[in-house]
Design an enzyme around this catalytic site. Structure first.
Site, PDB file in Angstrom:
ATOM      1  N   VAL A  81       0.807  -1.222   0.000  1.00  0.00           N
ATOM      2  CA  VAL A  81       0.000   0.000   0.000  1.00  0.00           C
ATOM      3  C   VAL A  81       0.843   1.276   0.000  1.00  0.00           C
ATOM      4  O   VAL A  81       0.316   2.355  -0.283  1.00  0.00           O
ATOM      5  CB  VAL A  81      -0.951  -0.022   1.225  1.00  0.00           C
ATOM      6  CG1 VAL A  81      -0.207   0.286   2.521  1.00  0.00           C
ATOM      7  CG2 VAL A  81      -2.130   0.918   1.033  1.00  0.00           C
ATOM      8  N   TYR A  82       2.129   1.180   0.276  1.00  0.00           N
ATOM      9  CA  TYR A  82       2.954   2.392   0.336  1.00  0.00           C
ATOM     10  C   TYR A  82       3.050   3.051  -1.039  1.00  0.00           C
ATOM     11  O   TYR A  82       3.530   2.438  -2.002  1.00  0.00           O
ATOM     12  CB  TYR A  82       4.358   2.090   0.843  1.00  0.00           C
ATOM     13  CG  TYR A  82       4.442   1.661   2.294  1.00  0.00           C
ATOM     14  CD1 TYR A  82       3.387   1.873   3.185  1.00  0.00           C
ATOM     15  CD2 TYR A  82       5.578   1.038   2.789  1.00  0.00           C
ATOM     16  CE1 TYR A  82       3.463   1.473   4.511  1.00  0.00           C
ATOM     17  CE2 TYR A  82       5.676   0.637   4.116  1.00  0.00           C
ATOM     18  CZ  TYR A  82       4.615   0.868   4.970  1.00  0.00           C
ATOM     19  OH  TYR A  82       4.702   0.471   6.281  1.00  0.00           O
TER      20      TYR A  82
END
Length: 326
Positions: free
Chosen positions: A60-61
């Site tokens: 998700v980064y």
């Protein structure tokens, strides 16, 4: 550099882990302050030069771009077998059903997506980023077991959750003969010590490696209380972590500064030395957006705090609301 076994495994990791949330495409995801690829690569290269072999990121980064940038840099700067790559699954990657969480469908899709972005056949540590309240833990643990047996991950780990949840996951895996978690990535620093109540003793008893995130409290322990940064001004999640205990937290920040001045050391080294002094901690995860962040982190390995210094830093602490689980 020092190295330590990760929990009850034979895997050796550096005592400093480089957290890679700071690297990505600023226009992607929720963090506009991240460093882009050109800016990021010198930090990854320097980490390797300093002996760091442990790199942590997440799907998700920066909408997956952190994995892409980190994967390319590691391929260019190191041999794959010399590096320990950790990534995570849980956060929302696309809108609509099945775009987040720890269902079998999500896990099987996201491990392949992470491997593609990282440019590798396997990750060393595949972690659940948070607890999924909507998926049976049996489904999650069996899917993670199958990821390991397929050779796509060497080990599995977990991140911030309640101790009862972590133990339930471990019991479920043991009951069925599935792969168990070898590590816990939790929130621990001088400003937030609630993990000392249950999670840290549990990890110590069960020989689970502890790799804390935000050991410098998002930089608050390294600067004056009222000093602002681009990240602190825009990090809404970070602001929520300290809103209710500001008076006590400020006193701790002041004590870090006082002890650092007394010892003639940067504040970051004092704050990180406190985390490293906890016997159950394997490797704190540090972020680096300035080169001295890396240098200070590695130098902290040589800073040994006395019992009196530990007590001086800890004395102002007050109980905090349970945080960091979302």
């Amino acid at each position: 550099m020092e190295y330590r076994k990760l929990g009850n495994t034979g895997l050796e990791v550096s005592r400093i882990c480089l957290g890679c949330m700071s690297y990505g495409v600023p226009e992607r995801g929720n963090h506009r302050w991240v460093l882009d690829e050109e800016q990021s690569r010198p930090f990854i290269r320097r980490a390797i030069e300093l002996g760091i072999n442990f790199f942590d990121t997440a799907n998700v980064y920066s909408d997956g771009t952190s994995e892409e940038i980190v994967g390319r840099a590691l391929r260019d700067f190191a041999r794959r077998d010399e590096i320990v790559i950790a990534t995570k699954v849980h956060g929302r990657m696309y809108a609509g059903p099945n775009g987040a969480g720890l269902s079998r469908k999500a896990i099987m899709a996201e491990i392949d997506n992470s491997l593609r972005r990282l440019g590798t056949d396997y990750v060393d540590l595949y972690q659940i980023h948070r607890w999924d309240y909507t998926t049976p833990i049996e489904e999650t643990m069996e899917a993670l077991h199958d990821v390991v047996k397929a050779g796509k991950a060497r080990y599995i780990g977990a991140s911030s959750m309640y101790a009862w949840q972590f133990l339930k996951a471990q019991y479920t895996a043991e009951k069925h003969g599935w792969t168990k978690f070898v590590s816990m990535q939790n929130y621990l620093n001088l400003l937030y010590r609630e993990e000392e109540r249950e999670m840290l003793p549990l990890c110590e008893a069960e020989k689970v490696g502890v790799i804390p995130w935000s050991p410098l409290a998002r930089g608050r322990l390294t600067r004056d209380w009222d000093e602002k940064t681009a990240r602190s001004e825009t990090d809404e999640f970070g602001k929520s972590l300290y809103a209710q205990t500001a008076d006590a937290d400020k006193r701790i920040v002041e004590r870090v500064a006082e002890l650092a001045q007394r010892r003639g050391l940067p504040r970051a080294q004092i704050a990180l030395a406190w985390v490293l002094a906890k016997p159950v901690v394997t490797a704190p995860i540090i972020g680096a957006t300035k080169m001295h962040h890396l240098e200070d982190a590695v130098a902290a390995l040589d800073v040994k705090l006395t019992e009196d210094e530990m007590a001086f830093l800890e004395e102002p602490y007050v109980p905090h609301p349970v945080l960091g689980f979302r």
